[in-house]
Design an enzyme around this catalytic site. Structure first.
Site, PDB file in Angstrom:
ATOM      1  N   SER A  37       0.808  -1.226   0.000  1.00  0.00           N
ATOM      2  CA  SER A  37       0.000   0.000   0.000  1.00  0.00           C
ATOM      3  C   SER A  37       0.839   1.274   0.000  1.00  0.00           C
ATOM      4  CB  SER A  37      -0.934   0.012   1.214  1.00  0.00           C
ATOM      5  OG  SER A  37      -0.171  -0.098   2.398  1.00  0.00           O
TER       6      SER A  37
ATOM      7  N   ASP B  48      -2.494   8.526   7.964  1.00  0.00           N
ATOM      8  CA  ASP B  48      -3.430   7.616   8.629  1.00  0.00           C
ATOM      9  C   ASP B  48      -2.625   6.753   9.599  1.00  0.00           C
ATOM     10  OD1 ASP B  48      -2.186   5.617   7.178  1.00  0.00           O
ATOM     11  OD2 ASP B  48      -3.885   5.150   5.893  1.00  0.00           O
TER      12      ASP B  48
ATOM     13  N   HIS C 256       0.300   5.134   7.021  1.00  0.00           N
ATOM     14  CA  HIS C 256       0.920   5.741   5.831  1.00  0.00           C
ATOM     15  C   HIS C 256       1.232   7.212   6.043  1.00  0.00           C
ATOM     16  CE1 HIS C 256      -1.782   2.422   4.527  1.00  0.00           C
ATOM     17  NE2 HIS C 256      -0.701   2.070   3.843  1.00  0.00           N
TER      18      HIS C 256
END
Ligand SMILES: *[C@@H]1O[C@H](CO)[C@@H](O)[C@H](O)[C@H]1NC(C)=O
Ligand SMILES: *[C@@H]1O[C@H](CO)[C@@H](O)[C@H](O)[C@H]1NC(C)=O
Length: 358
Positions: free
Chosen positions: A42, A323, A326
């Site tokens: 991600s 978040d 990340h």
């Protein structure tokens, strides 16, 4: 003619050597790389998971500041580290997600992105998310792209093009987050030996300029800080694990560069760059080092993923973390800059710009 050319080459060589010492880029020998291929999770995904059945899909407010609008397929407010590096190296478009139906034709000659949120080096890593493209599968997909390139431009041109491309590999965080073993050494050896076979396969498929990112200091993440109810450094076993993995990764990459002729495997120390950024966040003009900008619950906003129900911080440029896991684009910009142009404390044996121009 010959002598003038020779003189120019000599002058250029001297400029290049001095520039390398001073770590400033030069256009003297700017052999641009032809394409940019991305592998990972991600941290560098750009939308592959939109085409598979998975919980790991970045929805709004992810991508809220992305120039082309949300949803961007990215787990951050705007650009990833790979996006920024691609731009810096002169690419006009970001390498498109492999699974997008329009990723074909001449587009693939500039590179493709295989990254998938939730994926890891080991196949079972990230199982809790459902569908994801593990590293083995990403390498298989690259082999397919390579065949497509060969059928478009022929084997000799394809080989030259692939050897002059850059391969950006940022994976491994999901391998550590799903850790249930207490035998760290054994576990890390398993991950690194799997990674070695994947990186060697990339070499056999004509990859030569390969950048591999180290693993983040886990204890910095709002998620880890909140679930352990403690300060920044209390997650020390997990930090130790990341350090152990990183040191083994670094020596693997040095070995591979020595053993595989014509290759350069660059160790890009994400751990060191983010550690410096967090320890000195105020001097980089941030206000929050460990607090998620997109948050719902948790003392550091670390207990809930970034979803439409969340609050978003008013000024995204003041937060290191977007978040629970990340970074914000503002933090990614600083990381990308250090990996592109930084010194040996961050990227070795050469930095990404030197690799691209080599
Ligand atoms: C090489 O890259 C630079 C940016 O770094 C770009 O301006 C230039 O157009 C590129 N040249 C070629 C031949 O692709
Ligand atoms: C490199 O080659 C040496 C000597 O053949 C070998 O012992 C080592 O395992 C190799 N390392 C890698 C990473 O392939």
């Amino acid at each position: 003619m010959g002598t003038i050319w020779n003189k120019l080459m000599t002058i250029c060589l001297v400029i290049e050597i001095i520039a390398n010492h001073l770590r400033v880029p030069t256009i003297c020998f700017a052999h641009n790389i032809t394409a940019f291929f991305v592998f990972g999770d991600s941290l560098v995904e750009v939308g592959n998971n939109n085409y598979i059945n998975t919980l790991a899909k970045p929805v709004f407010p992810n991508g809220i500041d992305f120039p082309k609008g949300a949803p961007s397929g990215r787990f951050t407010n705007s650009r990833t580290i790979a996006d920024i590096i691609e731009e810096e190296l002169g690419f006009k478009d970001y390498a498109p997600p492999f699974l997008a139906p329009n990723t074909n034709g001449d587009l693939i000659l500039k590179g493709v992105n295989y990254a998938s949120s939730g994926s890891g080096i080991l196949q079972p890593s990230g199982l809790i998310f459902g569908g994801r493209i593990c590293m083995d599968k990403q390498v298989d997909y690259f082999a397919k792209t390579r065949q497509d390139i060969i059928s478009r431009i022929g084997a000799p041109a394809a080989q030259a093009m692939l050897r002059n491309s850059l391969y950006f590999v940022m994976i491994g965080s999901n391998d550590k987050l799903t850790l249930f073993s207490f035998d760290f050494n054994h576990y890390v050896d398993g991950v690194v030996s799997k990674f070695k076979s994947q990186l060697t396969t990339l070499y056999n498929l004509d990859a030569r300029k390969i950048v591999v990112l180290s693993s983040l200091k886990v204890g910095f993440m709002p998620f880890e800080i909140d679930i352990h109810f403690c300060g920044q450094d209390c997650v020390s076993p997990l930090n130790k694990l990341a350090k152990l993995y990183n040191s083994k990764l670094k020596s693997l990459l040095e070995d591979l560069t020595k053993n595989l002729s014509g290759s350069t495997f660059v160790y890009a120390d994400y751990y060191a760059v983010v550690e410096d950024l967090i320890n000195n966040y105020r001097s980089y003009d941030f206000e929050k080092a460990n607090h998620a900008c997109c948050e719902l619950i948790g003392r550091h906003g670390g207990l809930f993923p970034c979803l439409p129900v969340c609050r978003i911080c008013p000024d995204r440029t003041k937060y290191v973390f977007w978040d629970p896991f990340h970074l914000t684009e503002s933090a990614n910009l600083i990381v990308a800059k250090q990996l592109l142009d930084g010194g040996l404390e961050y990227v070795s044996p050469i930095n990404i710009r030197q690799l691209a121009n080599s």
